[in-house]
Design an enzyme around this catalytic site. Structure first.
Site, PDB file in Angstrom:
ATOM      1  N   TYR A   1       0.817  -1.212   0.000  1.00  0.00           N
ATOM      2  CA  TYR A   1       0.000   0.000   0.000  1.00  0.00           C
ATOM      3  C   TYR A   1       0.852   1.265   0.000  1.00  0.00           C
ATOM      4  O   TYR A   1       0.410   2.307  -0.450  1.00  0.00           O
ATOM      5  CB  TYR A   1      -0.906   0.041   1.241  1.00  0.00           C
ATOM      6  CG  TYR A   1      -2.222  -0.673   1.088  1.00  0.00           C
ATOM      7  CD1 TYR A   1      -2.273  -2.017   0.773  1.00  0.00           C
ATOM      8  CD2 TYR A   1      -3.411   0.019   1.283  1.00  0.00           C
ATOM      9  CE1 TYR A   1      -3.486  -2.666   0.655  1.00  0.00           C
ATOM     10  CE2 TYR A   1      -4.630  -0.626   1.165  1.00  0.00           C
ATOM     11  CZ  TYR A   1      -4.660  -1.965   0.846  1.00  0.00           C
ATOM     12  OH  TYR A   1      -5.864  -2.603   0.735  1.00  0.00           O
TER      13      TYR A   1
ATOM     14  N   LYS B   1       2.774 -15.436   2.354  1.00  0.00           N
ATOM     15  CA  LYS B   1       3.038 -16.112   1.083  1.00  0.00           C
ATOM     16  C   LYS B   1       4.543 -16.357   1.029  1.00  0.00           C
ATOM     17  O   LYS B   1       5.255 -15.891   0.132  1.00  0.00           O
ATOM     18  CB  LYS B   1       2.544 -15.215  -0.072  1.00  0.00           C
ATOM     19  CG  LYS B   1       2.514 -15.872  -1.435  1.00  0.00           C
ATOM     20  CD  LYS B   1       1.370 -16.856  -1.629  1.00  0.00           C
ATOM     21  CE  LYS B   1       1.515 -17.580  -2.943  1.00  0.00           C
ATOM     22  NZ  LYS B   1       0.504 -18.652  -3.108  1.00  0.00           N
TER      23      LYS B   1
ATOM     24  N   ASP C   1      -3.390 -18.160   0.183  1.00  0.00           N
ATOM     25  CA  ASP C   1      -4.391 -18.801  -0.682  1.00  0.00           C
ATOM     26  C   ASP C   1      -5.113 -19.920   0.068  1.00  0.00           C
ATOM     27  O   ASP C   1      -6.330 -20.074  -0.007  1.00  0.00           O
ATOM     28  CB  ASP C   1      -3.752 -19.311  -1.997  1.00  0.00           C
ATOM     29  CG  ASP C   1      -2.452 -20.072  -1.811  1.00  0.00           C
ATOM     30  OD1 ASP C   1      -1.907 -20.075  -0.681  1.00  0.00           O
ATOM     31  OD2 ASP C   1      -1.969 -20.671  -2.790  1.00  0.00           O
TER      32      ASP C   1
ATOM     33  N   ASP D   1      -6.452  -7.020   4.047  1.00  0.00           N
ATOM     34  CA  ASP D   1      -7.560  -6.327   3.386  1.00  0.00           C
ATOM     35  C   ASP D   1      -8.509  -7.337   2.753  1.00  0.00           C
ATOM     36  O   ASP D   1      -9.724  -7.305   2.948  1.00  0.00           O
ATOM     37  CB  ASP D   1      -7.002  -5.377   2.323  1.00  0.00           C
ATOM     38  CG  ASP D   1      -8.108  -4.687   1.544  1.00  0.00           C
ATOM     39  OD1 ASP D   1      -9.063  -4.205   2.183  1.00  0.00           O
ATOM     40  OD2 ASP D   1      -8.028  -4.649   0.307  1.00  0.00           O
TER      41      ASP D   1
ATOM     42  N   ASP E   1     -12.408  -8.880   4.316  1.00  0.00           N
ATOM     43  CA  ASP E   1     -13.668  -8.768   3.576  1.00  0.00           C
ATOM     44  C   ASP E   1     -14.314 -10.147   3.459  1.00  0.00           C
ATOM     45  O   ASP E   1     -15.518 -10.320   3.665  1.00  0.00           O
ATOM     46  CB  ASP E   1     -13.440  -8.200   2.169  1.00  0.00           C
ATOM     47  CG  ASP E   1     -13.753  -6.709   2.094  1.00  0.00           C
ATOM     48  OD1 ASP E   1     -13.699  -6.041   3.145  1.00  0.00           O
ATOM     49  OD2 ASP E   1     -14.054  -6.223   0.985  1.00  0.00           O
TER      50      ASP E   1
END
Ligand code: IPM
Ligand code: MG
Length: 362
Positions: free
Chosen positions: A143, A191, A224, A248, A252
């Protein structure tokens, strides 16, 4: 008498409507609980761009720095979403605010309510007992990383993801602390099979587990895989720690499995400032119609009472009142399409319950 100054940034879309209800409930607390709140209303987001050209104006920043805590509604407006050439966007205000106020930790609890079990898109046996909390890093990673931009000929664009050990450590400390208060379990989502930053996260977190937090059991999950597990076995999560962008996306995803996105509060905290906001966003299609669910905003105000002002009993009373509204079906149309109440009716109900409970308590 305890006095607290609250910077109120209602923002865009349904932000102002749900904020009105949260303030109603805070006023009910303040009438009876021996505490006085004063509110400093300031612009942010598209509303601030329209008025000043800046999505996070200096006056808003000053008010935040002056306040004991910040309440935030939502930002975002469709007129900016489909215009990649827009020079200023509401979201820049949000990012600038997080960075300037040093709000490095975004804390999002994900819990289910019995009354909403049928509203979840998952089978109800899967959501039963889901209760976890995500610690998302909020002021670093892709970001904010530099360099970012375009090559001169415009045919290439790039973003950078950077993390320092200290950025990881200060957030991990909060997550480990929460794990100690809960079940001594922490899951780092990353990751690390691909990214150098993720490998640094693992190293730092493992080192903290080996030295400072020996009582906490840490496990690691690739992002994932975590995305799948939130659907297939959400009850297996407890305290989740992750970087900015993964957080983020996963929060959600996590928020919808509870059955109502409109219910969930969040806190964004830094070394000396904290901001409380519902996670639902500005929902522009619903703005001005009195149909938005104010519970996420009201529960965010409850989190503020607990975390910033140490008013635990009052926070608990608000949560109890919200539960009662749910159990009585006194809810907005996102939860009850057949017989919905309006945003302000739900706020009135919760404020009245809070007044009633505090009268009994005193
Ligand atoms: C959030 C939002 C923001 C983010 C957007 C609006 C910039 O999605 O708070 O999760 O990506 O952080
Ligand atoms: Mg988001």
């Amino acid at each position: 008498m305890m006095k607290k100054q609250i910077a109120v940034l209602a923002g865009d879309g349904i932000g102002p409507e749900v904020m009105t209800e949260a303030i109603k409930v805070l006023d009910a607390v303040s009438k009876t609980a021996g505490v006085k709140f004063s509110y400093d209303h300031q612009l942010v987001g598209a509303a601030a761009i329209d008025a000043t050209g800046n999505p996070f104006p200096e006056a808003t920043e000053a008010a935040c720095l002056n306040a004991d805590a910040i309440l935030f509604g939502a930002i975002g407006h469709p007129k900016y979403d489909n215009d990649p050439s827009a020079k200023v966007r509401p979201e820049q205000g949000l990012l600038a605010m997080r960075k300037k106020l040093g709000l490095f930790a975004n804390i999002r609890p994900v819990n289910t309510y019995e009354a909403l079990a049928e509203a979840s898109p998952l089978k109800s046996h899967l959501v039963k007992g889901v209760d976890f909390i995500v610690f998302r890093e909020l002021t670093g990673g892709i970001y904010f990383g530099q360099p970012r931009g375009r090559t001169e000929d415009g045919t290439n664009a790039f973003d950078s993801c950077n993390y320092s050990t200290e950025e990881i450590r200060r957030l991990a400390r909060l997550a480990f602390g929460e794990a100690q208060k809960r079940n001594n379990k922490l899951t780092l989502v990353d990751k690390a099979n691909v990214l150098a930053t993720s490998r640094l996260w693992r190293e730092v977190v493992q080192d903290m587990a080996d030295t400072e937090y020996k009582d906490v059991e840490v496990d690691y999950l690739f992002v994932d895989n975590a995305a799948m597990k939130i659907i297939t076995n959400p009850a297996s999560f407890d305290v989740v720690l992750t970087e900015n962008m993964f957080g983020d996306i996963l929060t959600d995803e996590a928020s919808v499995i509870t059955g109502s996105l409109g219910m969930l509060p969040s806190a964004s905290v830094g070394a000396d400032k904290a901001l409380y906001e519902p996670i639902h966003g500005s929902y522009p299609q619903a703005a001005g119609q009195g149909i938005a669910n104010p519970m996420g905003m009201i529960l965010s105000a409850a989190s503020m009472l607990e975390l910033s002002f140490d008013l635990r009993d009052e926070a608990a009373l608000i949560r109890q009142a919200v539960n009662e509204a749910l159990n009585e079906g006194f809810v907005t149309e996102d939860i009850n399409v057949n017989d919905p109440r309006s945003t302000s009716q739900v706020g009135d109900f919760i404020a009245a319950k809070v007044t009633e409970y505090t009268a009994i308590k005193h």
